[in-house]
Design an enzyme around this catalytic site. Structure first.
Site, PDB file in Angstrom:
ATOM      1  N   PHE A   1       0.843  -1.199   0.000  1.00 23.15           N
ATOM      2  CA  PHE A   1       0.000   0.000   0.000  1.00 23.15           C
ATOM      3  C   PHE A   1       0.885   1.259   0.000  1.00 23.15           C
ATOM      4  O   PHE A   1       0.762   2.101  -0.890  1.00 23.15           O
ATOM      5  CB  PHE A   1      -0.965  -0.015   1.202  1.00 23.15           C
ATOM      6  CG  PHE A   1      -1.768   1.245   1.321  1.00 23.15           C
ATOM      7  CD1 PHE A   1      -2.428   1.786   0.219  1.00 23.15           C
ATOM      8  CD2 PHE A   1      -1.861   1.923   2.534  1.00 23.15           C
ATOM      9  CE1 PHE A   1      -3.159   2.969   0.317  1.00 23.15           C
ATOM     10  CE2 PHE A   1      -2.589   3.105   2.638  1.00 23.15           C
ATOM     11  CZ  PHE A   1      -3.234   3.622   1.540  1.00 23.15           C
TER      12      PHE A   1
ATOM     13  N   ARG B   1       0.907 -19.585  18.759  1.00 23.68           N
ATOM     14  CA  ARG B   1       1.084 -20.958  18.248  1.00 23.68           C
ATOM     15  C   ARG B   1       2.556 -21.351  18.158  1.00 23.68           C
ATOM     16  O   ARG B   1       2.926 -22.467  18.481  1.00 23.68           O
ATOM     17  CB  ARG B   1       0.454 -21.091  16.854  1.00 23.68           C
ATOM     18  CG  ARG B   1      -1.057 -21.233  16.868  1.00 23.68           C
ATOM     19  CD  ARG B   1      -1.564 -21.729  15.519  1.00 23.68           C
ATOM     20  NE  ARG B   1      -1.197 -20.843  14.421  1.00 23.68           N
ATOM     21  CZ  ARG B   1      -1.849 -19.724  14.106  1.00 23.68           C
ATOM     22  NH1 ARG B   1      -2.900 -19.343  14.809  1.00 23.68           N
ATOM     23  NH2 ARG B   1      -1.454 -18.979  13.105  1.00 23.68           N
TER      24      ARG B   1
ATOM     25  N   TYR C   1      -6.111   5.852  13.161  1.00 25.20           N
ATOM     26  CA  TYR C   1      -4.711   5.475  13.405  1.00 25.20           C
ATOM     27  C   TYR C   1      -4.439   5.402  14.909  1.00 25.20           C
ATOM     28  O   TYR C   1      -3.997   4.370  15.421  1.00 25.20           O
ATOM     29  CB  TYR C   1      -3.811   6.514  12.739  1.00 25.20           C
ATOM     30  CG  TYR C   1      -2.332   6.226  12.839  1.00 25.20           C
ATOM     31  CD1 TYR C   1      -1.742   5.231  12.064  1.00 25.20           C
ATOM     32  CD2 TYR C   1      -1.519   6.963  13.699  1.00 25.20           C
ATOM     33  CE1 TYR C   1      -0.378   4.980  12.142  1.00 25.20           C
ATOM     34  CE2 TYR C   1      -0.155   6.715  13.780  1.00 25.20           C
ATOM     35  CZ  TYR C   1       0.412   5.726  13.001  1.00 25.20           C
ATOM     36  OH  TYR C   1       1.764   5.480  13.077  1.00 25.20           O
TER      37      TYR C   1
HETATM   38  P1  NAD Z   1       5.338   3.091   5.709  1.00 22.30           P
HETATM   39  O1  NAD Z   1       4.001   3.541   5.245  1.00 22.30           O
HETATM   40  O2  NAD Z   1       6.529   3.427   4.894  1.00 22.30           O
HETATM   41  O3  NAD Z   1       5.373   1.523   5.956  1.00 22.30           O
HETATM   42  C1  NAD Z   1       4.248   0.754   6.254  1.00 22.30           C
HETATM   43  C2  NAD Z   1       4.346  -0.551   5.482  1.00 22.30           C
HETATM   44  O4  NAD Z   1       3.209  -1.378   5.825  1.00 22.30           O
HETATM   45  C3  NAD Z   1       4.277  -0.337   3.970  1.00 22.30           C
HETATM   46  O5  NAD Z   1       5.255  -1.130   3.348  1.00 22.30           O
HETATM   47  C4  NAD Z   1       2.863  -0.781   3.597  1.00 22.30           C
HETATM   48  O6  NAD Z   1       2.759  -1.226   2.269  1.00 22.30           O
HETATM   49  C5  NAD Z   1       2.630  -1.872   4.618  1.00 22.30           C
HETATM   50  N1  NAD Z   1       1.207  -2.121   4.872  1.00 22.30           N
HETATM   51  C6  NAD Z   1       0.231  -1.202   5.140  1.00 22.30           C
HETATM   52  N2  NAD Z   1      -0.944  -1.825   5.333  1.00 22.30           N
HETATM   53  C7  NAD Z   1      -0.712  -3.161   5.201  1.00 22.30           C
HETATM   54  C8  NAD Z   1      -1.535  -4.315   5.276  1.00 22.30           C
HETATM   55  N3  NAD Z   1      -2.846  -4.217   5.535  1.00 22.30           N
HETATM   56  N4  NAD Z   1      -0.968  -5.529   5.075  1.00 22.30           N
HETATM   57  C9  NAD Z   1       0.367  -5.642   4.797  1.00 22.30           C
HETATM   58  N5  NAD Z   1       1.195  -4.585   4.698  1.00 22.30           N
HETATM   59  C10 NAD Z   1       0.656  -3.353   4.905  1.00 22.30           C
HETATM   60  O7  NAD Z   1       5.501   3.677   7.201  1.00 22.30           O
HETATM   61  P2  NAD Z   1       6.723   3.604   8.209  1.00 22.30           P
HETATM   62  O8  NAD Z   1       7.081   4.988   8.559  1.00 22.30           O
HETATM   63  O9  NAD Z   1       7.761   2.692   7.724  1.00 22.30           O
HETATM   64  O10 NAD Z   1       6.009   2.965   9.481  1.00 22.30           O
HETATM   65  C11 NAD Z   1       6.163   1.618   9.846  1.00 22.30           C
HETATM   66  C12 NAD Z   1       5.439   1.363  11.165  1.00 22.30           C
HETATM   67  O11 NAD Z   1       5.965   2.213  12.176  1.00 22.30           O
HETATM   68  C13 NAD Z   1       3.933   1.630  11.087  1.00 22.30           C
HETATM   69  O12 NAD Z   1       3.263   0.656  11.855  1.00 22.30           O
HETATM   70  C14 NAD Z   1       3.797   2.986  11.740  1.00 22.30           C
HETATM   71  O13 NAD Z   1       2.547   3.158  12.347  1.00 22.30           O
HETATM   72  C15 NAD Z   1       4.915   2.951  12.777  1.00 22.30           C
HETATM   73  N6  NAD Z   1       5.363   4.316  13.118  1.00 22.30           N
HETATM   74  C16 NAD Z   1       6.156   5.043  12.265  1.00 22.30           C
HETATM   75  C17 NAD Z   1       6.544   6.332  12.625  1.00 22.30           C
HETATM   76  C18 NAD Z   1       7.441   7.160  11.766  1.00 22.30           C
HETATM   77  O14 NAD Z   1       7.736   8.299  12.125  1.00 22.30           O
HETATM   78  N7  NAD Z   1       7.962   6.695  10.644  1.00 22.30           N
HETATM   79  C19 NAD Z   1       6.095   6.883  13.832  1.00 22.30           C
HETATM   80  C20 NAD Z   1       5.270   6.128  14.655  1.00 22.30           C
HETATM   81  C21 NAD Z   1       4.925   4.840  14.305  1.00 22.30           C
END
Ligand code: NAD
Ligand code: UDP
Length: 311
Positions: free
Chosen positions: A34, A104, A143
């Site tokens: 996504f 599991r 979120y």
């Molecule tokens: P990102 O959007 O680059 O990465 C998210 C990844 O999850 C993407 O590769 C996307 O394709 C995948 N994804 C989304 N929905 C999915 C689904 N239903 N099934 C399988 N894959 C799915 O964002 P990021 O910055 O790399 O964030 C990664 C994690 O860290 C997230 O959970 C985010 O909430 C958390 N986070 C990030 C930050 C930040 O500042 N970057 C801050 C707080 C939390």
């Protein structure tokens, strides 16, 4: 170890996969693409210890693994608001599927939670003991509340089923491989400056955030995952706090060019300030951020410059 990384083709996930492979592990990267990109993991595809699976975390999955890092979830407000119902399903059902698999297989399971669980915080800086100030029906709730519910599930599976959990609360993190159209402030400002456009500050720009460089964050992830007993939640972030005006000025100074600052409407429920209290990570994980915003912006700007030149 064999390690599953959900969301492994995303910004943080791709850096994590790389670091885990470098340490000699086998990595299974699960992603529905996504907001993830094959480009982020293209350099890992020839590694015999790396496997890519296109799958959605809301549908069950089975792997024999020792560790699960659950990162799947869009992280930038425009992306997670694009399909709010899908976002909350991803957080909640993704957590249930990871926890069921951990139960599991007896794998240790790690949740990428967020500083957004603190909402618009009434306590500053935020400690892990603070319960937060989240609007449950606002435009960020899909979120924030999805991530809060995932934390609840992690602790209930831990108490009820003895699942071995680790929960990290990530504060704003930036670095190479963010999407140029991601909508987050660091990527927006850098891309705007490189294109010679004005930098879009939402509101008056006095709101604050604390920015952590991706390499520091990934080190914190691995330290927490490999800690013998600490479940968390643990804040991981850089306590250096900047207003959006300061960030914009720093980016313009570093990139150069004709860009100025322009103001736009502040989105709903935008937190006014955010800074982690990282004493728990310092004490229990021996973790400290090592890259300042000044230094971390340079490789990030280089990454976007190259990306925009190729496009
Ligand atoms: P990102 O959007 O680059 O990465 C998210 C990844 O999850 C993407 O590769 C996307 O394709 C995948 N994804 C989304 N929905 C999915 C689904 N239903 N099934 C399988 N894959 C799915 O964002 P990021 O910055 O790399 O964030 C990664 C994690 O860290 C997230 O959970 C985010 O909430 C958390 N986070 C990030 C930050 C930040 O500042 N970057 C801050 C707080 C939390
Ligand atoms: N922001 C901004 N201009 C932009 C993008 C974001 O001023 O082009 C502001 C946004 O309103 C917020 C801060 O920068 O106050 C951080 O936004 P981001 O979406 O990066 O992260 P989050 O709000 O989730 O911490």
């Amino acid at each position: 170890m064999r390690i599953l990384v959900t969301g492994g083709a995303g910004f943080l996930g791709s850096h994590l996969c790389e670091r885990l492979l470098d340490a000699g592990n086998e990595v299974i990267c699960l992603d529905n693409f996504f907001t993830g990109r094959k480009r982020n993991i293209a350099h890992l595809m020839d590694n015999p210890y790396f496997e890519l699976v296109r799958h959605d975390v809301i549908d069950p999955f089975k792997f024999e693994v020792d560790r699960i890092y659950n990162l799947a979830c869009p992280a930038s407000p425009p992306h997670y608001q694009y399909n709010a119902i899908k976002t909350i399903k991803t957080s909640v059902m993704g957590a249930i599927n990871c926890l069921g698999l951990a139960k599991r297989t007896r794998a240790r399971v790690f949740q990428a939670s967020t500083s957004e669980v603190y909402g618009d915080p009434a306590e500053h800086p935020q400690r892990e003991s603070y319960w937060g100030n989240v609007n449950p029906i606002g435009i960020r709730a899909c979120y924030d509340e999805g991530k809060r519910c995932a934390e609840t599930l992690f602790f209930d599976y831990h108490r009820q089923n003895g699942v071995d959990i680790r929960v990290v609360r990530i504060f704003n993190t930036y670095g190479p491989r963010m999407l140029p159209d991601d909508g987050r402030v660091v990527s927006n400002f850098i891309v705007q400056a490189l294109r010679g456009e004005d930098l879009t500050i939402y509101g008056d720009g006095t709101q604050t955030r604390s920015f952590c460089y991706v390499d520091d964050l990934v080190s914190g992830f691995i330290r927490l995952m490999e800690h013998p007993s600490l479940t968390g939640p643990v804040n991981i972030g850089n306590p250096g706090e900047f207003t959006m005006l300061e960030l914009a000025e720093l980016v313009i100074k570093k990139v150069g060019g004709p860009s100025k600052i322009t103001h736009m409407a502040l989105p709903g429920d935008d937190p006014k300030q955010r800074r982690p209290d990282i004493s728990l990570a310092q004490k229990e994980l021996g973790w400290n951020p090592t890259v300042s915003l000044e230094d971390g912006l340079d490789p990030t700007i280089d990454y976007f410059r190259k990306l925009l030149t190729e496009a």
